[in-house]
Scaffold this motif. Structure first.
Motif, PDB file in Angstrom:
ATOM      1  N   UNK A  82     -12.738  21.896 -17.352  1.00 40.21           N
ATOM      2  CA  UNK A  82     -13.266  20.397 -16.781  1.00 40.21           C
ATOM      3  C   UNK A  82     -15.274  20.911 -16.580  1.00 40.21           C
ATOM      4  N   UNK A  96     -14.107  22.087  -8.203  1.00 45.92           N
ATOM      5  CA  UNK A  96     -12.660  21.304  -7.198  1.00 45.92           C
ATOM      6  C   UNK A  96     -11.014  21.500  -8.239  1.00 45.92           C
ATOM      7  N   UNK A  97     -11.147  22.634  -9.916  1.00 45.14           N
ATOM      8  CA  UNK A  97     -10.479  22.587  -9.775  1.00 45.14           C
ATOM      9  C   UNK A  97      -9.541  23.543 -10.445  1.00 45.14           C
ATOM     10  N   UNK A 135      -6.923  25.535  -7.940  1.00 49.74           N
ATOM     11  CA  UNK A 135      -5.950  25.579  -6.486  1.00 49.74           C
ATOM     12  C   UNK A 135      -6.832  25.994  -5.395  1.00 49.74           C
ATOM     13  N   UNK A 195      -4.350  29.759  -3.855  1.00 51.91           N
ATOM     14  CA  UNK A 195      -3.799  30.442  -4.619  1.00 51.91           C
ATOM     15  C   UNK A 195      -5.120  31.689  -5.234  1.00 51.91           C
ATOM     16  N   UNK A 224       2.872  30.693 -17.614  1.00 47.93           N
ATOM     17  CA  UNK A 224       3.856  29.283 -18.037  1.00 47.93           C
ATOM     18  C   UNK A 224       4.346  29.693 -19.804  1.00 47.93           C
ATOM     19  N   UNK A 271     -12.642  29.694  -3.134  1.00 47.14           N
ATOM     20  CA  UNK A 271     -13.817  29.143  -2.185  1.00 47.14           C
ATOM     21  C   UNK A 271     -15.123  30.012  -2.282  1.00 47.14           C
ATOM     22  N   UNK A 302      -8.077  17.441  -8.927  1.00 47.08           N
ATOM     23  CA  UNK A 302      -8.872  18.252  -9.929  1.00 47.08           C
ATOM     24  C   UNK A 302      -8.156  18.738 -10.311  1.00 47.08           C
ATOM     25  N   UNK A 303      -8.096  20.016  -9.247  1.00 46.92           N
ATOM     26  CA  UNK A 303      -6.394  21.609  -9.381  1.00 46.92           C
ATOM     27  C   UNK A 303      -5.599  20.732  -9.949  1.00 46.92           C
ATOM     28  N   UNK A 321      -4.842  18.398 -11.846  1.00 44.38           N
ATOM     29  CA  UNK A 321      -5.289  17.873 -13.095  1.00 44.38           C
ATOM     30  C   UNK A 321      -5.329  19.588 -14.168  1.00 44.38           C
ATOM     31  N   UNK A 322      -5.910  20.844 -13.344  1.00 44.60           N
ATOM     32  CA  UNK A 322      -5.495  21.443 -14.066  1.00 44.60           C
ATOM     33  C   UNK A 322      -3.930  22.373 -14.552  1.00 44.60           C
ATOM     34  N   UNK A 334      -1.836  20.762 -14.344  1.00 54.83           N
ATOM     35  CA  UNK A 334      -0.780  19.846 -16.074  1.00 54.83           C
ATOM     36  C   UNK A 334      -1.145  20.724 -16.674  1.00 54.83           C
ATOM     37  N   UNK A 361       2.281  23.721 -17.152  1.00 48.84           N
ATOM     38  CA  UNK A 361       3.242  23.621 -15.693  1.00 48.84           C
ATOM     39  C   UNK A 361       4.206  22.228 -15.791  1.00 48.84           C
ATOM     40  N   UNK A 392       7.184  21.995 -10.767  1.00 46.82           N
ATOM     41  CA  UNK A 392       5.782  23.103 -10.337  1.00 46.82           C
ATOM     42  C   UNK A 392       4.851  22.091  -9.796  1.00 46.82           C
ATOM     43  N   UNK A 401       4.333  23.903  -6.558  1.00 49.63           N
ATOM     44  CA  UNK A 401       3.874  24.705  -5.972  1.00 49.63           C
ATOM     45  C   UNK A 401       2.614  24.841  -5.711  1.00 49.63           C
ATOM     46  N   UNK A 402       2.119  23.200  -6.418  1.00 49.95           N
ATOM     47  CA  UNK A 402       0.756  22.843  -6.588  1.00 49.95           C
ATOM     48  C   UNK A 402      -0.076  21.716  -5.289  1.00 49.95           C
ATOM     49  N   UNK A 417       2.177  23.036  -1.246  1.00 48.80           N
ATOM     50  CA  UNK A 417       1.415  23.577  -0.502  1.00 48.80           C
ATOM     51  C   UNK A 417       0.544  23.427   0.209  1.00 48.80           C
ATOM     52  N   UNK A 418      -0.337  22.138  -0.550  1.00 51.23           N
ATOM     53  CA  UNK A 418      -1.537  21.535  -0.090  1.00 51.23           C
ATOM     54  C   UNK A 418      -1.784  20.915   0.949  1.00 51.23           C
ATOM     55  N   UNK A 421      -0.931  29.277   4.968  1.00 49.10           N
ATOM     56  CA  UNK A 421      -1.486  28.085   3.415  1.00 49.10           C
ATOM     57  C   UNK A 421      -2.556  27.889   3.071  1.00 49.10           C
ATOM     58  N   UNK A 461      -5.713  29.921   2.607  1.00 51.46           N
ATOM     59  CA  UNK A 461      -6.881  30.716   2.810  1.00 51.46           C
ATOM     60  C   UNK A 461      -8.534  30.181   3.456  1.00 51.46           C
ATOM     61  N   UNK A 462      -8.927  28.923   3.718  1.00 49.28           N
ATOM     62  CA  UNK A 462     -10.194  28.187   4.305  1.00 49.28           C
ATOM     63  C   UNK A 462     -10.533  28.692   5.297  1.00 49.28           C
ATOM     64  N   UNK A 515      -8.783  30.708   7.400  1.00 51.69           N
ATOM     65  CA  UNK A 515      -8.924  32.527   8.060  1.00 51.69           C
ATOM     66  C   UNK A 515     -10.044  32.552   8.779  1.00 51.69           C
TER      67      UNK A 515
END
Ligand SMILES: Nc1ncnc2c1ncn2[C@@H]1O[C@H](COP(=O)(O)OP(=O)(O)O)[C@@H](O)[C@H]1O
Ligand code: SF4
Ligand SMILES: [Mg+2]
Lengths: 332, 305
Positions: free
Chosen positions: A97, A102-103, A105, A108, A120, A154, B202-203, B205-206, B208, B212, B216, B220-221, B224-225, B298, B300-301, B303
């Motif tokens: 994209x 921002x693409x 997550x 993780x 997957x 990040x 956007x993530x 969409x990533x 999908x 996934x 999920x 999971x995606x 979690x956020x 949950x 990481x930013x 921390x």
């Protein structure tokens, strides 16, 4: 050229909006074969992203998709179940994209996200998946791959994140990669590197590549085929050298006039600065969608303008039989 | 991560110290403590004797450190009313309140988070509207009234659960529902808002695009956020629940710490009130700290912050 892996015929995307129906994309036709690069160009808002999301089956439920044909390696994507689409996505067809920042997550690690993309679709252990993830990072030119796997998005720059996105898209060795303006959000120096990388990888892996871009310079260097979109319609498509040597549609010529060509004195406008505005796409359209901005419009342009074949593989949506040169003869 | 925890721990200690000073000062803010203990009929001599006996004649800062030192060893002095050590009183009552608070927050989370997720998955659907209705009703309805409705239906008419007391787990069902219901609307709406925001990112969409499954993607995606702000909210609410279960405890005759607080305030039993404020605040601080740690895990930013 071998058989096309992706065939799109008369793709339409309709979006219900409060004021009626937005016909965001209409009459899109194109093919891509393995090992081939198709560049889709057009100013922003012309429906390039929607078109690629439609191929991936990633449009939201609010957008209605229809097509005369939409097939991937012989599989009818319009009839495919959600499960079949999931099995294809990320596996045989992958996409990267425009927004690398921002693409990924944020929760993780890079390794988790790369391994997930592989696991997957392949029965493989997490440890093996991570090994393969590191290989992919090296393939896309990331050094210290093992330690990158443990980092979070990040902690990476935009250019690195886009490389990670490319690695993730390629991890299952897809037959088709769609890259939607993969460099627009990046620094100019990084842009060239990422493009070079995509082109190299396409050659190395023999996949089909759809590259969506603003940059006609890029198109000139990498495209086998070009599709030009305007206001949701395909206005011209054909082999790249044909489009560059013989641009037939007034809009395509407007775009090409915008890039400085050595030896040519005309200094054109930049892409997207052709005078005039794009008409509203809400409600029924009649006639050529470009006519408000077209320097060569004639009264007959208000009628239906179908896509016609000019030469083998070179197709045009314009009333003038051979584009401008003929038009000039007519007016002369 | 360890640095982050230490930093938060230091901050928590600072807050705890401030709170302890405030709850100590309460004794003086409410007038002369010796007069309060001696009662209305006491003469000046008695009051003076009590003042010396309890050490109220010493400088305030000395008294504070003395009190704090004792509090650190769980010695909060004697209850004016019960004539028993405050620490024993609280220890006796805290179990009920903790059980109620934990049950209520769990109940609220278990119902509100899935409801928020479903509402976000199908915005403006029937289930979304139902969830919205529940949350509006939850905020508009006084908890004593809701408690009375539940008692009259489930205890009196249907005889399914006991209406008062705290001897078995069945006694906790109705109080849990009433107390938990209060926390649900905010959790539900924050989950819904968070999910809506995350789902358009956007993530997702990533995820999908990787192939996934919807489940999920959602859990999971997205969740979690989206859950990150909910963790902090739940900690705050858990704190409120411990202190704020006064109404619920008195309706259901659960003799917990909330009920004790109510009794002690109305009896001007200051050492008990002081100690309860301190204990509730400490719980509050601990929950917030736990929430920060869970959030750092949950997200990481966080921390690095
Ligand atoms: N979900 C949507 N609802 C309404 N309009 C949309 C939606 N998605 C895209 N559009 C509209 O469709 C047009 C094409 O968008 P897009 O495919 O993103 O263009 P491009 O990628 O060529 O810049 C734009 O005018 C955009 O506003
Ligand atoms: S059909 Fe007419 S208006 Fe449209 S591009 Fe051709 S000449 Fe211009
Ligand atoms: Mg786009």
């Amino acid at each position: 050229m071998s058989e096309p892996i992706l065939k799109v015929r008369d793709l339409r995307l309709d979006i219900p909006v409060p004021a009626g129906t937005l016909h965001a994309v209409r009459g899109i036709d194109f093919d891509v074969a393995p090992g081939e690069t198709l560049c889709i160009v057009g100013e922003s808002g012309s429906g390039k992203s929607l078109t690629s999301l439609a191929v991936m089956g990633l449009l939201g439920s609010a957008i209605r998709r229809s097509a005369a044909e939409l097939s991937f390696d012989g599989i009818d994507l319009q009839k495919a179940s959600r499960r079949q689409m999931r099995a294809l996505r990320g596996n045989r067809m992958a996409m990267i994209f425009q927004e690398p920042m921002t693409s990924l997550n944020p929760a993780y690690t890079i390794g988790d996200q790369l391994a997930e993309a592989l696991r997957l679709h392949r029965p493989i252990s997490k440890g093996d998946a991570l090994k393969r993830a590191a290989d992919l990072l090296r393939l896309v030119g990331i050094t210290a791959a093992e330690s990158r796997l443990r980092q979070f998005p990040h902690q990476l720059s935009g250019g690195l994140r886009q490389r990670v996105m490319i690695a993730m898209a390629l991890i299952c060795e897809p037959d088709l990669l769609i890259a939607d303006e993969p460099t627009t959000a990046l620094d100019v120096t990084i842009q060239a590197q990422i493009l070079r990388l995509l082109v190299d990888l396409r050659e190395k892996l023999g996949m089909a590549l759809i590259l969506i871009t603003h940059d006609l310079g890029v198109v000139g260097r990498v495209a086998d085929k070009v599709a030009v979109m305007y206001a949701g319609e395909l206005v011209e498509t054909g082999p790249a050298e044909q489009i560059f040597r013989n641009p037939a549609h007034p809009y395509t010529r407007g775009l090409l006039d915008c890039i400085p060509v050595p030896g040519r004195i005309t200094r054109g406008q930049r892409l997207g600065t052709i005078p005039g505005i794009v008409p509203s796409l809400i409600g029924r359209q009649a006639g050529c969608i470009f006519r408000d901005r077209c320097p060569e419009a004639i009264p007959a342009c208000t009628g239906d303008i179908p896509l016609r074949e000019l030469a083998r593989g070179h197709r045009l949506r314009c009333i003038h039989p051979q584009g401008r040169r003929i038009a000039e003869e007519i007016s002369a | 991560m360890l640095g982050f925890i230490l930093k938060r721990l230091g901050l928590a200690l600072l807050v705890a110290l401030t709170v302890s000073f405030i709850s100590f000062s309460l004794l003086y803010l409410s007038g002369d403590p010796a007069t309060a203990i001696a009662g209305e009929s006491a003469n000046a001599q008695d009051v003076q004797a009590i003042r010396e006996l309890y050490g109220f004649d010493r400088p305030m800062l000395v008294q504070y450190f003395d009190w704090l030192w004792n509090a650190l060893r769980f010695d909060f002095g004697q209850s004016y009313y019960f004539k028993l050590p405050v620490a024993d009183l609280i220890a006796d009552r805290l179990g009920v309140t903790m059980r109620l608070g934990l049950a209520a927050i769990s109940f609220a989370l278990i119902v509100a988070i899935p409801l928020g997720v479903v509402a976000a998955m199908r915005p403006n659907s029937l289930i979304d509207k139902l969830a919205l209705f529940l949350s509006v009703a939850g905020q508009a309805m006084p908890s004593f009234w809701f408690a009375l409705v539940l008692i009259s239906v489930f205890s009196i008419k249907l005889g399914l659960v006991p209406a008062s007391g705290s001897t078995s787990w069945r006694h906790f069902i109705l109080p849990t529902v009433v107390l938990g219901y209060y926390a649900m609307p905010a959790i539900m709406r924050l989950t819904r808002a968070g999910m809506l925001e995350v789902l358009s990112s956007d993530y997702i969409r990533t995820a999908r695009a990787k192939g996934a499954s919807e489940g999920r993607v959602m859990f999971r995606h997205a969740l979690r956020n989206a859950i990150i702000p909910v963790v902090s909210l739940a900690a705050v609410q858990m704190g409120f629940m411990l202190g704020g279960s006064i109404v619920v405890e008195s309706i259901f005759a659960l003799h917990g710490a909330g009920f004790l607080a109510w009794e002690s305030i109305s009896r001007n039993d200051l050492p008990t009130v002081q100690a309860l404020i301190l204990v509730f605040s400490m719980f509050y601080i601990v929950f917030t700290l736990l929430a920060d740690i869970v959030n750092a895990w949950l997200d990481p930013r966080m921390r690095a912050a």
